[in-house]
Write a protein that holds these residues in place. Structure first.
Motif, short mmCIF file in Angstrom:
data_model
loop_
_atom_site.label_atom_id
_atom_site.label_comp_id
_atom_site.label_asym_id
_atom_site.label_seq_id
_atom_site.Cartn_x
_atom_site.Cartn_y
_atom_site.Cartn_z
N GLY A 1 17.81 -44.85 -30.17
CA GLY A 1 18.65 -44.49 -31.29
C GLY A 1 19.47 -43.24 -30.99
O GLY A 1 19.19 -42.51 -30.03
N VAL A 2 20.51 -43.01 -31.79
CA VAL A 2 21.34 -41.83 -31.62
C VAL A 2 21.86 -41.38 -32.98
O VAL A 2 22.13 -42.21 -33.86
N ALA A 3 21.98 -40.07 -33.17
CA ALA A 3 22.58 -39.49 -34.37
C ALA A 3 23.69 -38.55 -33.92
O ALA A 3 23.58 -37.88 -32.89
N PHE A 4 24.77 -38.53 -34.69
CA PHE A 4 25.90 -37.64 -34.41
C PHE A 4 26.07 -36.65 -35.55
O PHE A 4 25.82 -36.97 -36.71
N ALA A 5 26.53 -35.45 -35.20
CA ALA A 5 26.85 -34.43 -36.20
C ALA A 5 28.28 -33.98 -35.97
O ALA A 5 28.68 -33.76 -34.82
N PRO A 6 29.07 -33.81 -37.03
CA PRO A 6 30.48 -33.44 -36.85
C PRO A 6 30.64 -32.02 -36.35
O PRO A 6 29.77 -31.16 -36.56
N HIS A 7 31.76 -31.77 -35.69
CA HIS A 7 32.11 -30.43 -35.22
C HIS A 7 33.44 -30.03 -35.84
O HIS A 7 34.46 -30.64 -35.57
N TYR A 8 33.39 -29.00 -36.69
CA TYR A 8 34.61 -28.55 -37.38
C TYR A 8 35.22 -27.31 -36.75
O TYR A 8 36.27 -26.84 -37.20
N MET B 1 31.51 -32.98 -29.15
CA MET B 1 30.64 -34.03 -29.67
C MET B 1 29.20 -33.54 -29.65
O MET B 1 28.71 -33.06 -28.62
N ARG B 2 28.54 -33.65 -30.81
CA ARG B 2 27.14 -33.30 -30.94
C ARG B 2 26.34 -34.58 -31.15
O ARG B 2 26.63 -35.34 -32.07
N ALA B 3 25.36 -34.80 -30.30
CA ALA B 3 24.58 -36.03 -30.40
C ALA B 3 23.12 -35.73 -30.15
O ALA B 3 22.77 -34.82 -29.39
N LEU B 4 22.26 -36.53 -30.80
CA LEU B 4 20.81 -36.43 -30.60
C LEU B 4 20.30 -37.84 -30.31
O LEU B 4 20.46 -38.74 -31.14
N ALA B 5 19.73 -38.03 -29.12
CA ALA B 5 19.22 -39.34 -28.71
C ALA B 5 17.71 -39.39 -28.89
O ALA B 5 17.01 -38.41 -28.61
N PHE B 6 17.21 -40.54 -29.32
CA PHE B 6 15.80 -40.71 -29.66
C PHE B 6 15.15 -41.62 -28.62
O PHE B 6 15.61 -42.74 -28.39
N ALA B 7 14.05 -41.13 -28.03
CA ALA B 7 13.44 -41.83 -26.91
C ALA B 7 12.84 -43.17 -27.31
O ALA B 7 12.90 -44.12 -26.54
#
Length: 365
Positions: A303-310, A342-348
């Protein structure tokens, strides 16, 4: 050309946006997002798709370089889009994969010569002007991913590409059992000197940086990390499939991989082309929320989650925008998926998704 463009902007927009940081202006000036998106579509439509053999005939090969097909989908055809240059004489070509849209440098640097890019006192760059606001950026990214980074006690963290140890310092403060690796020997030396001078939290452990690749350091190669961080590292990796397969193996069950990198869907790229700030001497490949999931899926992440960068100064509150401009900025970043970073968090694995799904919008791969 630049002067003429500035005069045109002044004529169209007046002085209303002069106090908006340069990196945010394309997001707040009325109509500019639509114009830049249309320009990008036109650029893609007009750029011919050529075979790798044709490309070899047109673009010379440097001493430490090799020609590539797309790392993500294997497509050998490409579109030659940009030719970034630098003040000290560096120059390279950036192509687009016509099948999956991935942007990458071609010819690219051969993996065994990657160290050539960091051999000449790279740490002076990492601890000079570049470092001035780095820890603020780290805190903002960690905040955007909520409780994942709030408490480190009892958790192991690996900072891949740790540089001079600026993030390891924060990880140590938050209680993580933190280690770092880097290919720059002088950066590792500076990181350990920095960390040795800092107090260790009660019950915590002192962070340490290591020179080399994870596989070369037994305590790193053993894996079992709860968090791995890649701060502005992903664009530097010449063999991302191999590296991410390795990261997945280093993560413990329930582990996460945090990525901060330049965003290949940025409106600034679409506006400034070869002059985009993401095209630096050491950057090799350029990802977006459209192409990163392919890399993660192929290397075993779930899985992956993204967070916006302002923009760092906007998020930190040191640049104050009028409410109308702040709303327009946030809306255009969301609509274009075009924050410059780009900010991303990947889930193992499923365990990681279950642990954090109440706090983050996770996209399954």
């Amino acid at each position: 050309m630049v002067s003429a463009r500035r005069k045109l902007y002044k004529l169209v927009y007046g002085t209303r946006y002069d106090k908006v940081p340069w990196g945010q202006r394309v997001y707040v000036r009325p109509g500019e997002r639509q114009i830049r998106e249309a320009q990008w579509r036109l650029r893609i439509a007009r750029t011919p798709v050529i075979s790798l053999d044709e490309y070899r005939e047109r673009v010379p090969l440097g001493e430490i370089e090799e020609y590539l097909s797309c790392m993500l989908c294997g497509e050998s055809r490409q579109q030659k889009l940009f030719e970034p240059t630098g003040g000290k004489g560096w120059r390279y070509h950036v192509v687009r994969c016509p099948s999956c849209g991935f942007l990458y440098r071609n010819p690219n640097v051969r993996p065994e010569r990657l160290g050539d890019l960091y051999a000449n006192s790279y740490s002076k760059f990492l601890t000079g002007d570049y470092a001035e606001n780095r820890q603020r950026r780290y805190r903002l990214v960690m905040k955007s991913f909520g409780p994942v980074f709030e408490e480190g006690r009892g958790r192991r963290l690996l900072d891949f590409g740790c540089g001079a140890g600026l993030f390891l310092e924060l990880a140590q403060e938050r209680g993580f059992d933190a280690s770092g690796v880097d290919l720059s020997p002088d950066s590792v030396e500076q990181a350990n000197a920095r960390l040795q001078a800092l107090p260790v939290p009660e019950g915590g452990t002192r962070a340490r940086a290591h020179f080399g690749a994870p596989a070369d350091i037994p305590e790193i190669a053993a894996g079992g990390f709860d968090v791995i961080t890649l701060w502005s590292v992903l664009a530097h990796l010449p063999r991302p499939l191999d590296d991410f397969t390795g990261f997945r193996e280093l993560l413990a069950p329930g582990g996460v991989l945090m990525i901060l990198t330049v965003n290949a869907r940025s409106l600034l790229l679409k506006a400034y082309g070869s002059k985009w700030s993401g095209f630096t001497k050491n950057h090799l490949m350029f990802y977006s929320s459209q192409t990163l999931p392919t890399l993660l899926r192929k290397t075993g992440f779930k899985g992956v989650a993204f967070a916006p960068h302002y923009g760092d100064t906007v998020e930190a509150g040191t640049t104050r925008l009028a409410p109308e401009l702040r709303r327009r900025l946030e809306a255009n970043v969301r609509r274009s998926d075009g924050g410059n970073m780009m900010r991303a968090l990947a889930f193992a694995d499923e365990e990681a998704i279950a642990r954090w799904r109440d706090h983050l919008k996770i996209h399954r791969l």
